[in-house]
Enzyme design. Sequence first.
Site, short mmCIF file in Angstrom:
data_model
loop_
_atom_site.label_atom_id
_atom_site.label_comp_id
_atom_site.label_asym_id
_atom_site.label_seq_id
_atom_site.Cartn_x
_atom_site.Cartn_y
_atom_site.Cartn_z
N ASP A 53 34.01 42.96 30.80
CA ASP A 53 35.08 42.06 30.37
C ASP A 53 35.66 42.52 29.04
OD1 ASP A 53 36.77 39.90 30.48
OD2 ASP A 53 35.29 38.44 29.81
N ASN A 57 40.23 38.15 41.55
CA ASN A 57 41.17 39.00 40.81
C ASN A 57 42.47 39.24 41.56
OD1 ASN A 57 38.63 41.10 39.26
ND2 ASN A 57 39.64 39.27 38.50
#
Length: 250
Positions: free
Chosen positions: A31, A79
């Site tokens: 991340d 996503n």
Amino acid sequence: MTPFAARASASSVQRPEPGLPVPRHVAIIMDGNGRWAKARRLPRIAGHRQGVEAVRRITRAAREQGIEALTLYAFSSENWRRPEEEIGDLMGLLRHFLRNELAELVREGVRLRILGNYRALKGDLVELIDDAVARTAENTGPILAIALNYGAQAELAAAARRLAEKVAAGMPVGAIDEAAIERELDTHDLPPLDLMIRTSGEQRLSNFLLWQAAYSELLFVDTLWPDFDGEALADAIAAYGQRQRRFGGL
């Protein structure tokens, strides 16, 4: 700091000491690519490119540090909600990684595994993945597992459906236990998950390896993924080695 989760910077713990345990299986939620780029006034794709460089560093460092299996959360089933252009950029980087890193994976004896429904990706990318998995299938070294179009809730639902089909075919309902469920998961041939790391300071699992993380150690670090390196991984292993894992006992 709590027993359930630790928050640390990449340099706040010591190097692994001789005699401390090394996790067999490490998973990383990668991340911070976008924030890395934003801090430098660069487009998001620049952060993703640097994130791929971090993948190269960490896969090599994991081998050097004796980790048997490394699982990387590359693209979640959620996503797809991102802008189409960014998704295209991410898939392009995945193609680039597979084409450029496969030779080293083969040479180093790494076995590539894919978690998630990667067959929903574009046909040429699926072919690249299938080729990479096939060419590394007989390797006997460490495992690199990449989670693509993966979501833990979908993984558990699929496992439940397969078990329901087996019951319909005659398997006793009483045969469904923890081991039976684990055999139906994408990670059925990976070692138990020992350590999960999330970079960038966020403290959540984001639908990643929910079953597998039941007794794994969790480590949340402030370092953005493009800046995560072998030294940061060594720090994480050192932190893991200092934990006392009781698995519900004393």
